[in-house]
Each structure stands twice: as structure tokens, then as C-alpha cells.
Design an enzyme around this catalytic site. Structure first.
Site, PDB file in Angstrom:
ATOM      1  CE  LYS A 113       1.061   4.608 -11.231  1.00  0.00           C
ATOM      2  NZ  LYS A 113       1.178   3.613 -12.275  1.00  0.00           N
ATOM      3  CE  LYS A 192      -5.355   2.524  -7.589  1.00  0.00           C
ATOM      4  NZ  LYS A 192      -5.234   1.308  -8.331  1.00  0.00           N
ATOM      5  CE  LYS A 195      -1.294  -5.183 -10.968  1.00  0.00           C
ATOM      6  NZ  LYS A 195      -1.388  -3.911 -11.721  1.00  0.00           N
TER       7      LYS A 195
END
Ligand code: AQP
Length: 333
Positions: A113, A192, A195
Site C-alpha cells: 500500500k 488478488k 476493492k
């Protein structure tokens, strides 16, 4: 399993990875242990990446609605929003003071992230807050997708360290993973489904939108022409077939793809049948909840009431264990 805790971030539309990797398992567990199965919309986690303030409340409500539509029954289990029980933040701070920085800097999700977003200090502390979420309820089992295993291991370390240093208050919880859907791949085939990566099939997405996204999703790159044989073992669409299609369809696709007996578009159309067979009942329940929003808000209110009670009890123990001056000891006798 005595107490189970898990959470989902209100960062966007709930997708089939969340459903198959986590929520479906939550529903099964709820059937077994009832209200000690605690599920949380983790809105404080959602703000560890830059968020739009005008969307957060709606996304939190929508996440609760989608979870209920997907089968979580608040009359059976406990469902609540993280920010409605402020003790999560208090315990998180206490754990933050006990957690070596190096343990957090090495987390895979943090590293991933950090490459996508500007790094807020909260992003580094994300797994500590997650440990607080779980341990506040003394949960022994945490049903999650594979991406969360490292965080659950950290939770175990946090519990172990606290117990050794202060008092044996916390269990060391274990991750529970549904191996059949531990890591559902994204539509882009690049990792993966997530969202935040815009590679999702939304559980509540309409059939037309799902098809538009599925139609252009990459398959085996060796299938340039309709007549090129393919390899289902490296195709994301075949992975989805394994999750949604019946055995007969699965065998047909497995055989026919390899000999170019069906094309990718036919294969995707077949997938749509199984996919919508799973999603339609969820979407019908979601439509009902949309027109009866009090069913969702009532669930969140009673879930938070129940969780507040447990959280307050745990925090009394924790504050005493670390040696804080108790507020109620200041009252004259
Ligand atoms: N693709 C997946 N396959 C299997 N399980 C998954 N989970 C998430 N993606 C998959 C599991 O769903 C639960 C909720 O996780 P989340 O709210 O972090 O979902 P997300 O889609 O991963 O959300 P974000 O906001 O996009 O987060 P990042 O960017 O961190 O992935 C968890 O149990 C998770 O394991």
C-alpha cells in the site's frame, strides 16, 4: 471456537473475493456459534489511506447491507461499525506503545500500500489496530482470506507480549481460512481481487456491468484466435468457474478450452450462469434491505451495544494490568 471476530473495510463495493474468501465462512460460523460470532465494518481502518469524507458513512452502511444480504443474520450473529465502539482505539494505542516498529515496517500489506498511496502513520499502525479489534473481544478464531495471515500472526505476537509483560488476559487467536477461495484473483489477472484495485466483480453489481467487465477480462494469452487451444490452469476465468460453476460445466470447460472446442466468450457466458446463480439471491435480499434500511441500522445499533459491554469489561482489565490510575478510584468512599 468460542469467540470469533473478523472485519471488512468500507473502502468500496463488496466483491466476490470478500464473499468467497471471508463472508461465506462468517455465515457458516454464525450458524454454529451465534452471537459470539462478531463481525465489524472497520471504518477506522478505511481511513488509513486517503478517503472521501462524503462517502465514508454511506460506504459503511452499504458494507453492512451487503454483508447482511450475503447471509449474515444480525438476529444470530453480532454486526457493528468499529467507530461506534471507541475502545478499539484505546486498546490500539496501548498495543502501539508495546509493538516494535520493525515488526510493522516488514508487513507485506504495508509495503504494497505504501507504493500505491502517500504513507500515513495510520497505515503503518493498521495491523496494531487489527490486533486491538480482535483481542478486545478475546476472540480465539479469525476467519479471513490468505492476505490477512501475516496480520493475524502479528496479533498473536501482540497478545503474547502483553500477556508476558503485564497479565495473561488475551488468547492467541488463530486464522481460519477457507482454502477453496483463500485468494480470489482480480479480473485483471494481475493479483488478488481488491476493492482498491478496480479489478472486482461486485456482489451487488448488475448483470450488465458484470458482463461488460468480464467480457474484456484477460484469459490465457496463448489464445489469440478462436482456434488457438488454451490452458485453463493459467486462466483467471477458469479459477472463477471452479468457484461458481457446476461440475459438468467445469469438466466441459476444462476439456473444450484445451482443444479450442469453445472460445473465451462462450466460456465467459457459461461462467455468467453460475455467477448470477450465486449473486441473484444476494441481490434480491439487498434490494429488500435497501427499501427497509432500518433493518440495517437496527442491526448496527444493537451490535454496537453488545460489543460496547464486552469492550468496556476488557478495557477495565487492560488498564489495571498496565497500571493506570483508575478513574472510579478517585470518588470519595
Ligand atoms: N481476493 C480475495 N480473496 C479472498 N479473500 C479476500 N479478502 C479480500 N480480498 C480477497 C478477504 O476479505 C476480508 C475483508 O478484507 P478487506 O476489507 O481488506 O478487502 P479488500 O478488498 O482487500 O479491501 P481493500 O480496501 O481493497 O484493501 P486492500 O487494498 O488491503 O486489499 C478479509 O478477510 C480479506 O482477507
Amino acid at each position: 471456537m468460542k469467540t470469533v471476530f473478523s472485519g471488512i473495510q468500507p473502502t468500496g463495493e463488496i466483491h466476490i473475493g470478500n464473499y468467497l474468501g471471508a463472508i461465506r465462512n462468517w455465515v457458516r460460523i454464525g450458524d454454529q456459534i451465534g452471537q459470539n460470532a462478531i463481525f465489524c465494518i472497520v471504518d477506522y481502518h478505511a481511513i488509513t489511506i486517503p478517503h472521501a469524507r462524503e462517502d465514508l458513512a454511506r460506504l459503511t452502511f452499504d458494507a453492512a447491507l451487503a454483508n447482511m444480504a450475503a447471509g449474515l443474520d444480525p438476529n444470530k450473529i453480532t454486526l457493528f461499525a468499529q467507530s461506534h465502539v471507541p475502545e478499539h482505539m484505546e486498546l490500539s494505542w496501548i498495543f502501539t506503545t508495546q509493538t516494535p516498529l520493525g515488526n510493522l515496517e516488514g508487513m507485506t500489506q504495508f509495503k504494497d500500500k505504501s507504493e500505491q498511496h502517500s504513507v500515513l502513520a495510520g497505515l503503518l499502525m493498521y495491523p496494531v489496530l487489527q490486533a486491538a479489534d480482535i483481542l478486545l473481544y478475546k476472540a480465539d478464531t479469525v476467519p479471513v482470506g490468505e492476505d490477512q495471515v501475516q496480520h493475524i500472526e502479528l496479533t498473536r505476537e501482540v497478545a503474547r507480549r502483553f500477556n508476558a509483560r503485564f497479565a495473561p488476559i488475551f488468547p492467541e487467536p488463530k486464522a481460519s481460512i477457507d482454502q477453496s477461495a483463500a485468494r480470489v484473483p482480480g479480473l485483471d489477472g494481475a493479483g488478488k481481487m481488491s476493492k482498491s484495485k478496480n479489478n472486482t466483480i461486485g456482489v451487488l453489481e448488475d448483470q450488465k456491468t458484470i458482463w461488460e467487465n468480464l467480457r474484456v477480462a484477460p484469459t490465457d494469452p496463448a489464445r489469440v484466435r478462436r482456434s488457438d487451444p488454451g490452458n485453463p490452469d493459467i486462466c483467471t476465468i477458469f479459477t472463477y468457474h471452479k468457484l461458481f460453476s457446476d461440475l459438468e460445466t467445469l469438466q466441459m470447460v476444462n476439456t473444450e478450452c484445451r482443444v479450442a472446442g469453445i472460445g473465451c466468450v462462450d466460456c465467459k457466458k457459461k461462467l455468467m450462469e453460475g455467477l448470477m446463480g450465486t449473486l441473484e439471491p444476494i441481490q434480491e435480499r439487498a434490494a429488500h434491505l435497501r427499501s427497509h434500511p432500518s433493518e440495517v441500522t437496527d442491526a448496527l445499533v444493537s451490535g454496537a451495544e453488545r460489543c460496547s459491554k464486552i469492550a468496556k469489561e476488557t478495557m477495565l482489565e487492560v488498564r489495571e494490568a498496565i497500571g493506570l490510575l483508575p478513574r472510579n478510584s478517585l470518588r470519595p468512599a
